[in-house]
Design an enzyme around this catalytic site. Sequence first.
Site, PDB file in Angstrom:
ATOM      1  N   HIS A 327      36.037  50.825  37.744  1.00  0.00           N
ATOM      2  CA  HIS A 327      35.331  50.008  38.787  1.00  0.00           C
ATOM      3  C   HIS A 327      34.820  50.975  40.001  1.00  0.00           C
ATOM      4  O   HIS A 327      33.917  50.265  41.053  1.00  0.00           O
ATOM      5  CB  HIS A 327      36.655  49.336  39.265  1.00  0.00           C
ATOM      6  CG  HIS A 327      36.288  48.056  40.100  1.00  0.00           C
ATOM      7  ND1 HIS A 327      35.011  47.880  40.761  1.00  0.00           N
ATOM      8  CD2 HIS A 327      36.888  46.879  40.295  1.00  0.00           C
ATOM      9  CE1 HIS A 327      34.938  46.619  41.262  1.00  0.00           C
ATOM     10  NE2 HIS A 327      36.077  46.137  40.957  1.00  0.00           N
ATOM     11  N   HIS A 415      30.663  22.491  46.567  1.00  0.00           N
ATOM     12  CA  HIS A 415      30.670  23.868  45.883  1.00  0.00           C
ATOM     13  C   HIS A 415      31.508  24.260  44.872  1.00  0.00           C
ATOM     14  O   HIS A 415      32.635  24.329  45.166  1.00  0.00           O
ATOM     15  CB  HIS A 415      30.483  24.905  47.123  1.00  0.00           C
ATOM     16  CG  HIS A 415      29.654  26.129  46.797  1.00  0.00           C
ATOM     17  ND1 HIS A 415      30.383  27.256  45.713  1.00  0.00           N
ATOM     18  CD2 HIS A 415      28.635  26.824  47.233  1.00  0.00           C
ATOM     19  CE1 HIS A 415      29.415  28.016  45.637  1.00  0.00           C
ATOM     20  NE2 HIS A 415      28.471  27.911  46.658  1.00  0.00           N
TER      21      HIS A 415
END
Length: 614
Positions: A327, A415
Amino acid sequence: MAHHVTRSPAERTFQHQDSLPLLPVPCLEGSLAKYLEAVRPFATAEEFQATTAIVKRFGKGVGQDLHQKLLQRARIRRNWLEEWWLDAAYLELRLPSQLNVNFGGPAPYLEHCWPAMEGEQLPRTSLAIWHTLQFWDMLRTERLGPHKTDNTALDMDQFRMLFCTCKVPGVTKDSVINYFKTESEGPCPSHVVVMCKGRVFTFDVVYDGNILTPLELLRQLTYVKQCCEGQPVGDGVAALTSEERTRWAKVREYLTSIDPANKVILETIQSSLFVVSLDDAKPYATAENYTRLTQEALTGDPTIRWGDKSYNFLSFADGTFGSNCDHSPYDAMVLVTQCYYVDQQLKATNGNWKGSSALRPVPLPGELVFTVDDRVRSDIAHAKQQYWETTRDLQVVCYAFTSFGKAAIKQRKLHPDTFIQLALQLAYYRQHGRSGSCYETAMTRRFYHGRTETMRPCTLEAQNWCRLMLDPAASVSTEAKRKALLLAFNKHNKLMAEAQNGKGFDRHLLGLYLIAKEEGLPVPDLFTDPLYSKSGGGGNFVLSTSLVGYTTVLGAVAPMVNNGYGFFYRIRDDRIVASCSAWKSSPETDAETLFQNLATSLHDMLQLATTAHL
């Protein structure tokens, strides 16, 4: 994350980099006010009063001085956070990073042209690699269209880190080495590394100026597989990358001291485009249940993946695929973009190769054999033992919720991401009887080298709505629940927009903390206040979450804390697919139960939205 791959002859991939705005420093007063608002759901009246006093002293005292120093730093850097974030969030961590830092996930190809099927591992791998190499070539030639939102260019720098990138362990701090170059910048490594049964091979994917065809790649992979079949397994040096970072750094130093050739092998792995892992596991995933495949991606064989590599391409014996990635150099949207490109190319051709069947005289793969002694073998055994002990403790579930998806949510003018986040808050409250401190990734790529900001979904409004939804008293009206839900939606959307526009507060507070640390000052009371960590500060969020996007690609991570959850999700028109992880050693948590509570919450919310005509 709705950005699809586009080939753009008019705009080059990295052409907007120099014109992107600087990462701003939010105002101190605003950040402290937002922080106080964020900790309120986790505080008693007395605790909140004490924390308010601490924040007030900080804002009028040392906080002012630290903020001024931060402003000075921002005047001489285009991104005041970039170096700090890389160090504090990733490179200075000493925990084994393969499970605690890396993200992994299932590839989506099984949803259409490639359901699980034995005997197809190598042909499918060859074609998927070929499409991946086309994506690499698009980056090399800058034909990948720059990502934009509302016609505003986004930072594309992280795409330089997908290929030819590797983390290198250090005794006190790791580093990231990147060998990628565009064609205009010069030559770029063009070899891949293939790991199989604890052994390491390599070959160049470019021959006579052209990328190898899928059939040529198939010949290379078949050679590797045949070399390993019926033979003793290799030493599995790759398992060392799963170790505690300082221990791995010292073993690496020793490896290079016993034979200079080991250093060359390490550099070959580090500079490779990516690592291909040929795995004998058979996860047998389906489009409704990705659990075993996701678990293998996160916790599979450590001897055939290089945990420090920016991209491990995982190929399983049943013809399914996954990934495992460090990451440190980039965020998940980079891999999502690449994987979605491959997915759509495969879907368009129904997973078949329709090009040339000619085979050129490409040199066969060479094996990279480490020189090891008893000490190194003992270190490898130790690494594998600690890795398997930790992975056995990780519970992972990954399912598709198929009752509805984005279409039904947007039909109600809500949303979709906020819908999922509030459903998760309700699910956690239902399961644990309290609110859960929550981290959601907010993207800050509209700024130069921007990565992420923290958005905290557990607001007072969300908490109040959860309590009304779970109130056993029948007196709570649907209208009251509807109003509370709307308030929670509006607050979440407002905070997310602010975070994406450089007006969040968590990275600002981190900057103030790190300024104090660099100046040799005592840690300010704000950061030692119990409510700071109780509300999630300092990497203590009980719910670690991220919307992976609106594509077919999903990922997974381990929880931040022992009594927490990792929760990644993707949203399609007709479904919501989520991966949820928890530590089995925690008596408080259970990932399976949380997913079931999420499903219940999703149904409850849609019913409320339908009944109330939101």
